[in-house]
Each structure stands twice: as structure tokens, then as C-alpha cells.
Design an enzyme around this catalytic site. Structure first.
Site, mmCIF file in Angstrom:
data_model
loop_
_atom_site.group_PDB
_atom_site.id
_atom_site.type_symbol
_atom_site.label_atom_id
_atom_site.label_comp_id
_atom_site.label_asym_id
_atom_site.label_seq_id
_atom_site.Cartn_x
_atom_site.Cartn_y
_atom_site.Cartn_z
ATOM 1 N N LEU A 181 52.431 -0.626 -17.108
ATOM 2 C CA LEU A 181 52.370 -0.629 -18.572
ATOM 3 C C LEU A 181 53.032 0.598 -19.178
ATOM 4 C CD1 LEU A 181 48.724 -2.020 -18.890
ATOM 5 C CD2 LEU A 181 50.876 -3.294 -19.053
ATOM 6 N N GLY A 221 56.740 -2.635 -19.766
ATOM 7 C CA GLY A 221 55.613 -3.511 -19.466
ATOM 8 C C GLY A 221 54.680 -3.688 -20.656
ATOM 9 N N ARG A 242 48.534 1.305 -12.841
ATOM 10 C CA ARG A 242 47.943 2.151 -11.794
ATOM 11 C C ARG A 242 46.971 3.156 -12.395
ATOM 12 N NH1 ARG A 242 52.095 5.622 -8.364
ATOM 13 N NH2 ARG A 242 52.479 6.398 -10.455
ATOM 14 N N SER A 243 47.433 3.906 -13.396
ATOM 15 C CA SER A 243 46.478 4.809 -14.054
ATOM 16 C C SER A 243 45.872 4.058 -15.243
ATOM 17 C CB SER A 243 47.147 6.102 -14.502
ATOM 18 O OG SER A 243 48.431 5.842 -14.974
ATOM 19 N N ASN A 250 64.523 -3.564 -12.689
ATOM 20 C CA ASN A 250 65.954 -3.617 -12.362
ATOM 21 C C ASN A 250 66.159 -3.488 -10.863
ATOM 22 O OD1 ASN A 250 67.338 -4.044 -14.734
ATOM 23 N ND2 ASN A 250 67.248 -1.878 -15.322
ATOM 24 N N SER A 307 66.764 -7.943 -20.040
ATOM 25 C CA SER A 307 67.612 -7.003 -20.781
ATOM 26 C C SER A 307 67.181 -6.905 -22.234
ATOM 27 C CB SER A 307 69.075 -7.441 -20.741
ATOM 28 O OG SER A 307 69.844 -6.550 -21.525
ATOM 29 N N LYS A 334 71.904 -9.837 -13.685
ATOM 30 C CA LYS A 334 71.467 -8.724 -14.544
ATOM 31 C C LYS A 334 72.248 -7.453 -14.191
ATOM 32 C CE LYS A 334 69.024 -6.156 -17.387
ATOM 33 N NZ LYS A 334 68.620 -4.894 -16.939
ATOM 34 N N HIS A 364 75.615 -7.836 -15.699
ATOM 35 C CA HIS A 364 75.420 -7.669 -17.151
ATOM 36 C C HIS A 364 75.441 -6.171 -17.486
ATOM 37 C CE1 HIS A 364 72.706 -6.469 -20.400
ATOM 38 N NE2 HIS A 364 73.026 -7.582 -21.025
ATOM 39 N N ASN A 365 74.705 -5.385 -16.708
ATOM 40 C CA ASN A 365 74.652 -3.944 -16.977
ATOM 41 C C ASN A 365 75.996 -3.279 -16.707
ATOM 42 O OD1 ASN A 365 71.970 -4.523 -17.434
ATOM 43 N ND2 ASN A 365 71.194 -2.781 -16.300
ATOM 44 N N GLU A 417 77.987 -3.899 -19.608
ATOM 45 C CA GLU A 417 77.447 -3.023 -20.663
ATOM 46 C C GLU A 417 78.061 -1.610 -20.545
ATOM 47 O OE1 GLU A 417 73.074 -3.190 -20.857
ATOM 48 O OE2 GLU A 417 73.090 -1.010 -20.923
ATOM 49 N N ARG A 439 81.558 8.178 -16.489
ATOM 50 C CA ARG A 439 80.262 8.858 -16.620
ATOM 51 C C ARG A 439 80.108 9.921 -15.534
ATOM 52 N NH1 ARG A 439 75.350 4.805 -18.273
ATOM 53 N NH2 ARG A 439 76.456 3.507 -19.769
HETATM 54 P P1 NBP Z 1 58.742 2.981 -15.422
HETATM 55 O O1 NBP Z 1 59.521 2.368 -14.350
HETATM 56 O O2 NBP Z 1 59.077 4.302 -15.909
HETATM 57 O O3 NBP Z 1 57.163 3.042 -15.190
HETATM 58 C C1 NBP Z 1 56.469 2.652 -14.114
HETATM 59 C C2 NBP Z 1 55.079 2.135 -14.489
HETATM 60 O O4 NBP Z 1 54.654 1.482 -13.314
HETATM 61 C C3 NBP Z 1 54.055 3.214 -14.812
HETATM 62 O O5 NBP Z 1 53.234 2.781 -15.864
HETATM 63 C C4 NBP Z 1 53.280 3.318 -13.486
HETATM 64 O O6 NBP Z 1 51.946 3.656 -13.587
HETATM 65 C C5 NBP Z 1 53.346 1.896 -13.006
HETATM 66 N N1 NBP Z 1 53.064 1.774 -11.555
HETATM 67 C C6 NBP Z 1 52.231 0.918 -10.988
HETATM 68 BR BR1 NBP Z 1 51.233 -0.289 -11.918
HETATM 69 N N2 NBP Z 1 52.180 1.023 -9.672
HETATM 70 C C7 NBP Z 1 53.033 2.002 -9.366
HETATM 71 C C8 NBP Z 1 53.417 2.572 -8.142
HETATM 72 N N3 NBP Z 1 52.924 2.145 -6.978
HETATM 73 N N4 NBP Z 1 54.331 3.568 -8.160
HETATM 74 C C9 NBP Z 1 54.855 3.988 -9.336
HETATM 75 N N5 NBP Z 1 54.504 3.469 -10.537
HETATM 76 C C10 NBP Z 1 53.605 2.496 -10.563
HETATM 77 O O7 NBP Z 1 58.680 1.886 -16.575
HETATM 78 P P2 NBP Z 1 59.720 1.276 -17.578
HETATM 79 O O8 NBP Z 1 60.692 2.258 -18.126
HETATM 80 O O9 NBP Z 1 58.849 0.510 -18.498
HETATM 81 O O10 NBP Z 1 60.559 0.269 -16.667
HETATM 82 C C11 NBP Z 1 59.974 -0.762 -15.910
HETATM 83 C C12 NBP Z 1 61.063 -1.522 -15.183
HETATM 84 O O11 NBP Z 1 61.906 -2.161 -16.156
HETATM 85 C C13 NBP Z 1 61.975 -0.651 -14.321
HETATM 86 O O12 NBP Z 1 62.336 -1.345 -13.156
HETATM 87 C C14 NBP Z 1 63.204 -0.462 -15.191
HETATM 88 O O13 NBP Z 1 64.370 -0.234 -14.454
HETATM 89 C C15 NBP Z 1 63.253 -1.807 -15.909
HETATM 90 N N6 NBP Z 1 63.967 -1.787 -17.175
HETATM 91 C C16 NBP Z 1 63.814 -0.777 -18.043
HETATM 92 C C17 NBP Z 1 64.494 -0.776 -19.252
HETATM 93 C C18 NBP Z 1 64.313 0.329 -20.236
HETATM 94 O O14 NBP Z 1 65.012 0.305 -21.262
HETATM 95 N N7 NBP Z 1 63.423 1.276 -19.992
HETATM 96 C C19 NBP Z 1 65.330 -1.836 -19.558
HETATM 97 C C20 NBP Z 1 65.451 -2.876 -18.675
HETATM 98 C C21 NBP Z 1 64.758 -2.849 -17.473
HETATM 99 P P3 NBP Z 1 51.395 5.159 -13.845
HETATM 100 O O15 NBP Z 1 51.084 5.193 -15.297
HETATM 101 O O16 NBP Z 1 50.203 5.257 -12.986
HETATM 102 O O17 NBP Z 1 52.486 6.106 -13.436
#
Ligand code: NBP
Length: 486
Positions: A15, A19, A38-39, A107, A133, A187, A190-191, A194, A292
């Protein structure tokens, strides 16, 4: 374990920004959403802040989370790609029953997705790798979703994903892309596209700023104007906004205060590597990744400036080259459009090559359809791509579509002029230039590959084929230089 009276139709694990926004999107669209992180603080914060938006069932253990889902259970993982995703899949597999569906919305590298699907299937569950995306805004208000995995999972998942995806002309921006890793592969490309799209916009900015001497505000107005024509797209739109913003503290354009080093995370780099592995010349995409990388070579860039690497005779601006500003701006617009077209054409080539390699049967028309909304490369232009594949599903290259061919006839001269001017100005335009080299390469009747074959035969007896007769040939280079048929 907690007993739940009402069960959730979908669950989200992880989340952080993506998420929690996706979970809210499901809730806002009438789904009861199970949420777990997780937390537990993030789970509590989400439900506390957004419970008015719909029905959430929070859990503080994976077991409770799984128990709160209706069968077949559907859980979307939104955590970092790599080991975190593997850890969460393992926990879910332990707690779920046969026939339940695990969806990875992160991703992930598509080869990991292929492996995971195999492993999860061996444990009796379905696994769907889904590219999502649109960043955080898309996750909340409607992303473009590219699910792979088994067709039967799509039957269960389709309606739920359609309820949260972006919608363009009544069509949701989601469809089943193909089996196993197809969704994440698409995907990834796509990136990659992008990356190229952003870079060509950057090159246009660089030329207008340092070639035509325009201010960020003036360039912002140019981009706003461009956004009403062929280039109408999300990326052009946000570019105008970025360039218009002034730092309140200093009164300077924000763009001048941002460190000019761009990172390149997984997907862009993977697209370039995969292009090489599949043997597809995705030059515009690869150059945008390298651009980049170069921007981040801080120490070398600094040394190059300190050492004053010679520039040769370069003009200080377009007026010194006798070029009219208005004409230059229009030429740059056309060069941008042409280079963008090449990047898309190459991206679709890579998808076709990946699809052929893995027997995915990916339909390019579907991609043009679901990329029209929700995702970062959304643009009016994708309607044209859809029309092109509608007219000819077996199009050998996007740029060979009659509409795009006609467009290129209008773009080619300005495109060449801009690259000449950029060279005279000493301004780097790696994607504009490499895209033109690709285009001219594709058009060329003869390429120097014939000479390369001659060299290879000389030093390595690699042999060659001839244009005038069948067979394989070799020259006895160290002796009488006779040409023999092998
Ligand atoms: P992050 O990837 O930064 O965050 C990870 C989340 O996963 C944290 O809330 C963490 O919990 C949780 N988590 C759990 Br549940 N189990 C875990 C474990 N075993 N190890 C590590 N973390 C764990 O989140 P995000 O930026 O929302 O991205 C999520 C996915 O979406 C990624 O794969 C990213 O590449 C993809 N994505 C992101 C974007 C973007 O714009 N950000 C766009 C498209 C796709 P915690 O609170 O306990 O650390």
C-alpha cells in the site's frame, strides 16, 4: 483468524503510492477491497483517511487478508519488482487455495513473470503478470492495464479490471495481452517508448532554448500550441506545465533549478537490452536510455567542461545561421513528430518480435487501443496507429502505413534541416539523429553491410552471399585471391 461476514471481490497487497491509489480506485468503483501491507501503519492510514470512498477490509496478516477474499480469490501485488514480489507471492501461495489468482501489478521483468507463472501453477494457483501504467494519478483515476497470464484468469479478472481502467470512447483501456509474460513484456516496451517520447520532447526543448534563444515560458506556449495538433498528448501537455512554472523563492524558471541528471530504472534499460537480444533495431529507444546515462555521467561531464573539449566552429544561435525563428519552431515540431513516429514504429517491431519468439499472438491494434488513455504515452496519435493496424494487421512496419508514409513525406525535409542545424549549433539531438539514420538505413538500396561481409571474409573466412548468383562464397585473400563457391 478473523471471520469476515462480507467478503472482498479483490485484494491489494502493498500500500505505497500505487497500491493505495489502486485500492481506492476499486473501492470508488463499487468493489469491496481487501487491503494488506507489510507494515500495518500504511493499512490503517489508508482505511482511516479514505473509508468514505467505499468498502475496505483491512488485514494485518496475510492469512487474514486471504480469508477476507471471495473465491476464486483475486489479489493484486503492488510491491517492488524482484525479491519483494517473490516474497509476497510465496506468502500468498501458502495461504491461498487451488484456483485462486495472484496478479503482479508491479513493473516485473517479463522473464521473472514467466518463471513465476510456472512456479505458481505448480502450486495450484493462477498467476497473472499485469503491466499497469499511468503512475499514481492513473492508479487512482484510471490506468491503462496490460494483463498477461492464462486466458481463463482473464475471464474472471476482466470485468473487475475494466471497472477501474481508463475509458476512451466507451472502451476500457485494458485487455488480455497474451499468455504468461506478454503483459509485462508489452508494459516494458511501453515504458521504452515513453523514454523515447520524453527524450524527443527534451531535444526539441534544447533546440528552442539554446538554438533559438527562447525562454522557458515562450517554449511552454509553443508546447501548448503543439498540443492541439498531431502531437496532442499527455507528455506534451505536462511539458508545457513544467516549463511554465517559476520557483516562488527565486523567481527563476524551475527548469533551470532542476539538476539535469535523469536516471534510468528497470524498464527502459530492459527494452534496449531485449531489443538487442531479439535483434530488433530499437535505436531511438536505446539512444534515449543512453541520453539519460550520459546526463548522469556527472564526473565526466564536469571534466569535459573544465578541459573545454573543442567544439569546432559552432554558431551561437539560429540567427547566426540565417534561420528564421518561426520557421525553425515549425521545423523542430516536425522533426519531433518524425522521430516520435520512428520510436513507436521500432517499439511495435520489438513487441512483434517478442510475441513471435514466445508465441504470444499479441495484437498491435489492442495495444494502440488501450494506450489511448490512462498511460503516460496516451495521445491522439494512437488512434492513427490503431487505424493503421486495422487496415493492415500484418503491416511490416508502422511507418509503411499509407497515412504515416504521407506524413513522413511532409516531415522528412524539416527533420533533415533540424539535424543539420543542431550539428552547426553543437547541440546534441541523439534521438532525432539516430531515428533519421534508421529511416535512411531502412530506405537504402545498398548498405555498407556488403563491405562488412567482405572484411569478415578477409579476416575470418566468414564467407558471403552474392547478389548475382546463389550459393556461399569465399576469397582466398592470402593467396591468389580467387573467388570460390563453397
Ligand atoms: P514501492 O515499490 O515503493 O513500495 C513497496 C510497498 O510494498 C511498501 O508499502 C511495502 O511495505 C510493501 N511490501 C510488502 Br506488502 N511486502 C514487502 C516486502 N516483502 N518487501 C518490500 N516491500 C514490501 O511502491 P510503489 O511505488 O507504489 O510501486 C509498486 C509497484 O508498482 C512497483 O513494482 C513499481 O515499479 C510499480 N509502478 C510504479 C509506478 C509509479 O509511478 N510509482 C508506476 C507504474 C508501476 P512497507 O510499508 O512495509 O515497506
Amino acid at each position: 483468524m478473523t471471520e469476515h461476514k462480507d467478503l472482498a471481490s479483490i485484494g491489494v497487497v502493498g500500500l505505497a503510492v500505487m497500491g493505495s491509489n489502486l485500492a481506492r480506485n476499486f473501492a470508488r468503483n463499487g468493489q469491496t477491497v481487501a487491503v494488506y501491507n507489510r507494515s500495518p501503519e500504511k493499512t490503517r492510514a489508508l482505511v482511516e483517511e479514505f473509508c468514505s470512498e467505499g468498502n475496505f477490509i483491512p488485514s494485518e496478516s496475510v492469512e487474514d487478508f486471504v480469508a477476507s477474499l471471495e473465491r476464486p480469490r483475486k489479489a493484486i501485488i503492488m510491491v517492488q519488482a524482484g525479491t519483494a514480489t517473490d516474497a509476497v507471492i510465496d506468502q500468498l501461495c501458502d495461504a491461498m487455495d487451488d484456483g485462486d489468482i495472484i496478479i503482479d501489478g508491479g513493473n516485473a521483468l517479463y522473464t521473472d513473470t514467466i518463471r513465476r507463472e510456472r512456479e505458481v501453477a505448480a502450486r495450484g494457483k493462477h498467476f497473472v503478470g499485469a503491466g499497469i501504467s499511468g503512475g499514481e494519478e492513473g492508479a487512482l483515476n484510471g490506468p491503462s492495464i496490460m494483463p498477461g497470464g492464462p486466458a481463463e484468469s482473464w475471464e474472471t479478472l476482466g470485468p473487475i479490471l475494466e471497472s477501474v481502467a481508463a475509458v476512451v470512447d466507451g472502451t476500457p483501456c485494458v485487455t488480455h495481452i497474451g499468455p504468461n509474460g506478454a503483459g509485462h513484456f508489452v508494459k516494458m516496451v511501453h515504458n521504452g517508448i515513453e523514454y523515447a517520447d520524453m527524450q524527443v520532447i527534451g531535444e526539441a526543448y534544447q533546440l528552442l532554448r539554446y538554438g533559438a534563444g527562447m525562454t522557458p515560458k515562450e517554449i511552454s506556449e509553443v508546447f501548448t500550441e503543439w498540443n492541439s495538433g498531431d502531437l496532442d498528448s499527455y507528455l506534451i501537455d505536462i511539458t508545457a506545465e513544467v516549463l511554465a512554472l517559476e520557483d516562488a523563492e527565486s523567481g527563476k524558471p524551475l527548469i533551470d533549478l532542476i539538476v539535469d541528471e535523469a536516471g534510468q530504472k528497470g524498464t527502459g534499460r530492459w527494452t534496449a537490452i531485449e531489443g538487442l537480444q531479439l535483434g530488433v533495431p530499437i535505436t531511438a529507444i536505446a539512444e534515449s536510455v543512453f541520453a539519460r546515462v550520459l546526463s548522469s555521467a556527472t564526473a565526466q561531464r564536469q571534466a569535459a567542461q573544465e578541459e573545454q573539449l573543442p567544439s569546432g566552429e559552432v554558431a551561437a544561435g539560429i540567427s547566426q545561421l540565417g534561420i528564421d525563428k518561426k520557421a525553425f519552431v515549425e521545423d523542430v515540431r516536425r522533426a519531433l513528430y518524425a522521430a516520435k513516429l520512428i520510436a513507436y514504429s521500432q517499439g511495435f517491431d520489438e513487441i512483434k518480435a517478442g510475441s513471435d519468439e514466445h508465441n504470444w499472438d499479441v495484437d498491435p491494434r489492442d495495444l494502440a487501443t488501450i494506450w489511448r488513455g490512462g498511460c503516460i504515452i496516451r495521445a491522439k496519435f494512437l488512434n492513427r496507429i490503431r487505424d493503421a493496424y486495422d487496415t493492415n494487421p500484418a503491416l511490416p512496419a508502422l511507418i509503411l502505413d499509407p497515412y504515416f508514409k504521407n506524413e513522413l513525406a511532409e516531415l522528412i525535409d524539416p527533420w533533415r534541416r533540424v539535424i543539420v542545424s543542431a550539428t552547426q549549433l553543437g547541440l546534441p539531438v541523439p534521438v532525432f539523429a539516430s531515428a533519421l539514420a534508421y529511416y535512411d538505413g531502412l530506405r537504402a538500396e545498398r548498405l555498407p553491410a556488403a563491405l562488412i561481409q567482405g572484411q569478415r571474409d578477409y579476416f575470418g573466412a566468414h564467407t558471403f552471399k552474392r547478389v548475382d548468383k546463389p550459393g556461399t562464397f569465399h576469397v582466398e585473400w592470402s593467396g591468389a585471391r580467387t573467388i570460390s563457391s563453397l
